[in-house]
Design a protein around this motif. Structure first.
Motif, PDB file in Angstrom:
ATOM      1  N   ILE A 184      -2.832   7.692  12.264  1.00 38.31           N
ATOM      2  CA  ILE A 184      -3.082   7.328  13.658  1.00 38.31           C
ATOM      3  C   ILE A 184      -1.829   6.717  14.286  1.00 38.31           C
ATOM      4  CG2 ILE A 184      -4.349   5.705  15.132  1.00 38.31           C
ATOM      5  CD1 ILE A 184      -6.784   6.189  13.300  1.00 38.31           C
ATOM      6  N   PHE A 185      -1.139   5.857  13.525  1.00 41.14           N
ATOM      7  CA  PHE A 185       0.089   5.232  14.016  1.00 41.14           C
ATOM      8  C   PHE A 185       1.151   6.286  14.331  1.00 41.14           C
ATOM      9  CE2 PHE A 185       4.331   3.524  13.119  1.00 41.14           C
ATOM     10  CZ  PHE A 185       4.376   2.473  14.029  1.00 41.14           C
ATOM     11  N   VAL A 186       1.315   7.265  13.427  1.00 43.64           N
ATOM     12  CA  VAL A 186       2.311   8.311  13.626  1.00 43.64           C
ATOM     13  C   VAL A 186       1.978   9.150  14.860  1.00 43.64           C
ATOM     14  CG1 VAL A 186       3.303  10.427  12.657  1.00 43.64           C
ATOM     15  CG2 VAL A 186       2.976   8.422  11.207  1.00 43.64           C
ATOM     16  N   ILE A 187       0.710   9.504  15.037  1.00 47.41           N
ATOM     17  CA  ILE A 187       0.297  10.292  16.198  1.00 47.41           C
ATOM     18  C   ILE A 187       0.668   9.566  17.490  1.00 47.41           C
ATOM     19  CG2 ILE A 187      -1.702  11.163  17.500  1.00 47.41           C
ATOM     20  CD1 ILE A 187      -3.049  11.712  14.797  1.00 47.41           C
ATOM     21  N   LYS A 188       0.391   8.280  17.548  1.00 48.98           N
ATOM     22  CA  LYS A 188       0.659   7.518  18.772  1.00 48.98           C
ATOM     23  C   LYS A 188       2.148   7.268  18.983  1.00 48.98           C
ATOM     24  CE  LYS A 188      -3.784   5.258  19.369  1.00 48.98           C
ATOM     25  NZ  LYS A 188      -4.496   4.001  19.646  1.00 48.98           N
ATOM     26  N   GLN A 189       2.882   7.087  17.887  1.00 47.19           N
ATOM     27  CA  GLN A 189       4.316   6.834  18.000  1.00 47.19           C
ATOM     28  C   GLN A 189       5.091   8.081  18.423  1.00 47.19           C
ATOM     29  OE1 GLN A 189       4.695   3.338  18.206  1.00 47.19           O
ATOM     30  NE2 GLN A 189       6.573   3.762  17.089  1.00 47.19           N
ATOM     31  N   ILE A 190       4.737   9.232  17.837  1.00 43.65           N
ATOM     32  CA  ILE A 190       5.495  10.464  18.100  1.00 43.65           C
ATOM     33  C   ILE A 190       4.970  11.217  19.319  1.00 43.65           C
ATOM     34  CG2 ILE A 190       6.155  12.716  17.153  1.00 43.65           C
ATOM     35  CD1 ILE A 190       6.210  11.477  14.414  1.00 43.65           C
ATOM     36  N   PHE A 191       3.632  11.294  19.434  1.00 41.49           N
ATOM     37  CA  PHE A 191       3.041  12.109  20.490  1.00 41.49           C
ATOM     38  C   PHE A 191       2.406  11.276  21.608  1.00 41.49           C
ATOM     39  CE2 PHE A 191       2.754  14.439  16.441  1.00 41.49           C
ATOM     40  CZ  PHE A 191       3.664  15.438  16.718  1.00 41.49           C
ATOM     41  N   SER A 192       2.528   9.956  21.509  1.00 41.70           N
ATOM     42  CA  SER A 192       2.077   9.011  22.528  1.00 41.70           C
ATOM     43  C   SER A 192       0.582   8.703  22.415  1.00 41.70           C
ATOM     44  CB  SER A 192       2.365   9.518  23.948  1.00 41.70           C
ATOM     45  OG  SER A 192       1.898   8.600  24.910  1.00 41.70           O
ATOM     46  N   GLY A 193       0.263   7.436  22.659  1.00 44.95           N
ATOM     47  CA  GLY A 193      -1.125   7.005  22.678  1.00 44.95           C
ATOM     48  C   GLY A 193      -1.713   7.063  24.066  1.00 44.95           C
ATOM     49  N   ILE A 194      -0.973   7.672  25.003  1.00 44.35           N
ATOM     50  CA  ILE A 194      -1.415   7.780  26.401  1.00 44.35           C
ATOM     51  C   ILE A 194      -1.635   9.247  26.746  1.00 44.35           C
ATOM     52  CG2 ILE A 194      -0.777   7.379  28.818  1.00 44.35           C
ATOM     53  CD1 ILE A 194       1.001   5.084  27.810  1.00 44.35           C
ATOM     54  N   ASN A 195      -2.744   9.543  27.395  1.00 44.51           N
ATOM     55  CA  ASN A 195      -3.011  10.879  27.909  1.00 44.51           C
ATOM     56  C   ASN A 195      -2.660  10.930  29.391  1.00 44.51           C
ATOM     57  OD1 ASN A 195      -3.938  11.893  25.488  1.00 44.51           O
ATOM     58  ND2 ASN A 195      -6.075  11.413  25.904  1.00 44.51           N
ATOM     59  N   PHE A 196      -1.921  11.950  29.780  1.00 44.24           N
ATOM     60  CA  PHE A 196      -1.452  12.051  31.157  1.00 44.24           C
ATOM     61  C   PHE A 196      -2.252  13.062  31.989  1.00 44.24           C
ATOM     62  CE2 PHE A 196       2.062  10.394  28.702  1.00 44.24           C
ATOM     63  CZ  PHE A 196       2.521   9.356  29.502  1.00 44.24           C
ATOM     64  N   SER A 197      -3.218  13.727  31.369  1.00 41.24           N
ATOM     65  CA  SER A 197      -4.060  14.677  32.114  1.00 41.24           C
ATOM     66  C   SER A 197      -4.979  13.931  33.067  1.00 41.24           C
ATOM     67  CB  SER A 197      -4.885  15.525  31.142  1.00 41.24           C
ATOM     68  OG  SER A 197      -4.039  16.252  30.281  1.00 41.24           O
ATOM     69  N   ARG A 198      -5.425  14.643  34.112  1.00 40.50           N
ATOM     70  CA  ARG A 198      -6.134  13.982  35.207  1.00 40.50           C
ATOM     71  C   ARG A 198      -7.651  14.134  35.187  1.00 40.50           C
ATOM     72  NH1 ARG A 198      -2.856  10.155  37.311  1.00 40.50           N
ATOM     73  NH2 ARG A 198      -0.777  10.990  37.693  1.00 40.50           N
ATOM     74  N   ASN A 199      -8.197  14.863  34.217  1.00 42.53           N
ATOM     75  CA  ASN A 199      -9.660  14.945  34.126  1.00 42.53           C
ATOM     76  C   ASN A 199     -10.067  14.920  32.655  1.00 42.53           C
ATOM     77  OD1 ASN A 199      -9.938  17.783  33.088  1.00 42.53           O
ATOM     78  ND2 ASN A 199      -8.972  18.267  35.043  1.00 42.53           N
ATOM     79  N   ASP A 200     -11.334  14.646  32.417  1.00 43.66           N
ATOM     80  CA  ASP A 200     -11.820  14.447  31.052  1.00 43.66           C
ATOM     81  C   ASP A 200     -11.635  15.680  30.178  1.00 43.66           C
ATOM     82  OD1 ASP A 200     -12.582  11.827  31.494  1.00 43.66           O
ATOM     83  OD2 ASP A 200     -14.614  12.358  32.108  1.00 43.66           O
ATOM     84  N   LYS A 201     -11.864  16.848  30.731  1.00 40.47           N
ATOM     85  CA  LYS A 201     -11.738  18.079  29.944  1.00 40.47           C
ATOM     86  C   LYS A 201     -10.318  18.243  29.416  1.00 40.47           C
ATOM     87  CE  LYS A 201     -12.420  23.081  30.166  1.00 40.47           C
ATOM     88  NZ  LYS A 201     -12.837  24.229  31.023  1.00 40.47           N
ATOM     89  N   LEU A 202      -9.331  18.037  30.289  1.00 40.36           N
ATOM     90  CA  LEU A 202      -7.936  18.193  29.877  1.00 40.36           C
ATOM     91  C   LEU A 202      -7.485  17.034  28.985  1.00 40.36           C
ATOM     92  CD1 LEU A 202      -6.217  19.550  33.121  1.00 40.36           C
ATOM     93  CD2 LEU A 202      -6.893  20.812  31.075  1.00 40.36           C
ATOM     94  N   ARG A 203      -8.032  15.841  29.211  1.00 40.56           N
ATOM     95  CA  ARG A 203      -7.685  14.708  28.352  1.00 40.56           C
ATOM     96  C   ARG A 203      -8.169  14.948  26.923  1.00 40.56           C
ATOM     97  NH1 ARG A 203     -10.006  10.713  32.875  1.00 40.56           N
ATOM     98  NH2 ARG A 203      -8.140  10.528  34.200  1.00 40.56           N
ATOM     99  N   ASN A 204      -9.386  15.466  26.801  1.00 38.63           N
ATOM    100  CA  ASN A 204      -9.913  15.781  25.473  1.00 38.63           C
ATOM    101  C   ASN A 204      -9.050  16.844  24.794  1.00 38.63           C
ATOM    102  OD1 ASN A 204     -11.974  13.994  25.966  1.00 38.63           O
ATOM    103  ND2 ASN A 204     -13.565  15.532  26.243  1.00 38.63           N
ATOM    104  N   LYS A 205      -8.661  17.858  25.561  1.00 38.79           N
ATOM    105  CA  LYS A 205      -7.831  18.921  25.013  1.00 38.79           C
ATOM    106  C   LYS A 205      -6.454  18.390  24.616  1.00 38.79           C
ATOM    107  CE  LYS A 205      -7.844  22.769  27.337  1.00 38.79           C
ATOM    108  NZ  LYS A 205      -7.457  23.817  28.328  1.00 38.79           N
ATOM    109  N   GLU A 206      -5.922  17.508  25.444  1.00 38.64           N
ATOM    110  CA  GLU A 206      -4.612  16.914  25.145  1.00 38.64           C
ATOM    111  C   GLU A 206      -4.653  16.134  23.836  1.00 38.64           C
ATOM    112  OE1 GLU A 206      -1.447  13.781  27.218  1.00 38.64           O
ATOM    113  OE2 GLU A 206      -3.090  14.628  28.406  1.00 38.64           O
ATOM    114  N   THR A 207      -5.746  15.409  23.610  1.00 40.13           N
ATOM    115  CA  THR A 207      -5.893  14.634  22.378  1.00 40.13           C
ATOM    116  C   THR A 207      -6.018  15.548  21.172  1.00 40.13           C
ATOM    117  OG1 THR A 207      -7.013  12.899  23.651  1.00 40.13           O
ATOM    118  CG2 THR A 207      -7.216  12.804  21.259  1.00 40.13           C
ATOM    119  N   LYS A 208      -6.801  16.610  21.301  1.00 41.77           N
ATOM    120  CA  LYS A 208      -6.941  17.575  20.205  1.00 41.77           C
ATOM    121  C   LYS A 208      -5.594  18.209  19.867  1.00 41.77           C
ATOM    122  CE  LYS A 208     -11.694  18.772  21.504  1.00 41.77           C
ATOM    123  NZ  LYS A 208     -12.561  19.820  22.099  1.00 41.77           N
ATOM    124  N   LEU A 209      -4.832  18.517  20.900  1.00 42.90           N
ATOM    125  CA  LEU A 209      -3.530  19.139  20.690  1.00 42.90           C
ATOM    126  C   LEU A 209      -2.579  18.185  19.951  1.00 42.90           C
ATOM    127  CD1 LEU A 209      -2.213  21.840  21.234  1.00 42.90           C
ATOM    128  CD2 LEU A 209      -1.354  20.935  23.412  1.00 42.90           C
TER     129      LEU A 209
END
Length: 223
Positions: A184-209
């Motif tokens: 979890i630490f590596v995911i947030k450090q390298i790929f960011s712990g922040i989602n920049f998408s503007r709706n829930d569908k894209l935020r979920n997809k961004e997290t999966k990616l």
């Protein structure tokens, strides 16, 4: 991705795009099923057995405005996306993920993760106190024939598997649960712990990616 020629062929890419390229339209068109297939493709090289599987969940912030801006809007709590993962403790590869709009309790993900990863024939499932429930322990013991390594929230007063959990709990094995926190630490450090998408569908997809990209990253390191 550059060393992974198999992955480039799977994505039908002859050349790797420059890292400054932002394929917004491609991301929006990329389906959840394609992301799942891509993750399954990466896991093809993973061993068919995993002795230890660890579960955990974390939040990815959706609102990246600073605290001052949040105060102006009188928004004290930022929204977030809940990311649940199940990893192989030895390789630290993500074997299963589940993403939803937060807050969602970890137990809602646990049963699906246990059933999806039992094909790896684990000996133990490791999780923190948030996963302490009779239903989860029963699923592990009866459906996977594995043992749970989950501390009790409080002194157990009912539930067959909760009452007997202290007899099979092994602190040395449970200590290896920290590997899922490292992932979890590596995911947030390298790929960011922040989602920049503007709706829930894209935020979920961004997290999966991000979970799949982590597996890219880890796959290159160990295979």
């Amino acid at each position: 991705m550059e060393p992974c020629t198999k992955i480039l062929k799977f994505l039908r890419l002859s050349n790797l795009p420059h890292y400054t390229t932002i394929p917004k339209k491609f991301f929006e068109r990329l389906s959840d099923t394609q992301i799942r297939y891509l993750n399954d493709f990466i896991l093809m090289d993973h061993p068919k057995k995993s002795e230890l599987i660890a579960l955990d969940g974390t939040g990815h912030t959706n609102d990246y405005a600073d605290k001052y801006y949040a105060q102006i809007r009188a928004k004290k709590r930022k929204g977030y996306t809940k990311n649940h993962i199940a990893i192989d403790v030895d390789t630290r590869m993500i074997l299963h993920y589940g993403v939803s709009r937060g807050p969602k309790h970890d137990t809602q993900f646990a049963l699906a993760a246990i059933r999806q990863t039992k094909k790896y024939q684990p000996h133990y499932f490791l999780a923190d106190r948030a996963y302490d429930s009779e239903e989860i322990r029963k699923c592990i013991n009866e459906e996977t024939l594995a043992f749970e390594q989950i501390p009790l929230k409080t002194r157990a007063k009912n539930g067959h598997y909760r009452l007997n959990s202290s007899t099979i709990f092994r602190p040395k094995i449970y200590s290896r649960r920290m590997n899922v926190e490292s992932v979890i630490f590596v995911i947030k450090q390298i790929f960011s712990g922040i989602n920049f998408s503007r709706n829930d569908k894209l935020r979920n997809k961004e997290t999966k990616l991000k979970d799949v990209l982590y597996n890219f990253y880890r796959h290159v390191q160990i295979f």
